[in-house]
Design an enzyme around this catalytic site. Sequence first.
Site, PDB file in Angstrom:
ATOM      1  N   ASP A   1       0.812  -1.224   0.000  1.00 50.57           N
ATOM      2  CA  ASP A   1       0.000   0.000   0.000  1.00 50.57           C
ATOM      3  C   ASP A   1       0.843   1.271   0.000  1.00 50.57           C
ATOM      4  O   ASP A   1       2.065   1.238   0.155  1.00 50.57           O
ATOM      5  CB  ASP A   1      -0.947  -0.005   1.205  1.00 50.57           C
ATOM      6  CG  ASP A   1      -0.237  -0.418   2.511  1.00 50.57           C
ATOM      7  OD1 ASP A   1       1.004  -0.385   2.558  1.00 50.57           O
ATOM      8  OD2 ASP A   1      -0.931  -0.777   3.475  1.00 50.57           O
TER       9      ASP A   1
ATOM     10  N   ASN B   1      -6.772  -3.026  14.520  1.00 49.10           N
ATOM     11  CA  ASN B   1      -8.165  -3.330  14.161  1.00 49.10           C
ATOM     12  C   ASN B   1      -8.272  -4.530  13.228  1.00 49.10           C
ATOM     13  O   ASN B   1      -9.319  -4.774  12.649  1.00 49.10           O
ATOM     14  CB  ASN B   1      -8.819  -2.100  13.516  1.00 49.10           C
ATOM     15  CG  ASN B   1      -8.139  -1.693  12.214  1.00 49.10           C
ATOM     16  OD1 ASN B   1      -7.158  -2.303  11.797  1.00 49.10           O
ATOM     17  ND2 ASN B   1      -8.653  -0.659  11.574  1.00 49.10           N
TER      18      ASN B   1
END
Length: 257
Positions: free
Chosen positions: A67, A136
């Site tokens: 990313d 998360n």
Amino acid sequence: MEIYVVKDYKEMSKKAAKIIAEEMKRKKDLVLGLATGSTPEGTYAKLAKMCEKGKIDFSNVVTFNLDEYLGLEDEHEQSYHHFMDKHLFSKVNIKPKNTNVPAGCPKNIEKTCEKYDKKIESLGGIDLQLLGIGNNGHIGFNEPGDVFIPETHVAKLTEATLDANARLFKSKDEVPKESITMGMKSIMNAKKILLLASGSGKANAICMSLSGPITPWVPASILQLHNDLIVVIDEEAAQQILEQKKTMQRARVYKSY
Ligand code: PGA
């Protein structure tokens, strides 16, 4: 699933570098998927040392990063282009043309995403994908949500991720709100996946991902479906998963501390 539980960050980095080095020796033109963040820094340092000593050779290795922040130029201090140059590419004998990181400021976002997936596919997919994990449960910037997104795409960062990454910027406001991330298809198509985690802050994410239900609300939970997943975690990150008896029975677990 193989789970290696090691003492600490240093041991995790050593073990991860060893696994990557073995794959590089097995296949000279390895297609290696790479991650950024604090987790793989130590692994990259070990790989750089091995390369310096002539133990591994990056000259035919091709890399694809997961990313990049949308809106950051390659030269920006917090861009993942910069991170990769600083921690790995400048320290090993990889050919710059063989390194791929999604563009942070692409002219045409859709085409850039499409091209990224096509390029990975054209090389026969990723041989070994290195992954960190967010608090998360995100992998790359595949954030929790309603669906697993297969293709490389633009992802809106969640508050949890903005909070976690604010430490690297002057303030939370400066953290880009969006990113370009490889999707789940290229990740899950990788022939082998190496997931790393260190520290008690990752214990819940590791436990939910490897032991909980498979759901896009915990993106890394999809990894339970991969048939060659190696997990290297330190004692602190392993705290909760070690208590999950059923998962532990299914996995091959190696403790070395
Ligand atoms: P970290 O980030 O390695 O800096 O903890 C991991 C991630 O967010 O994927």
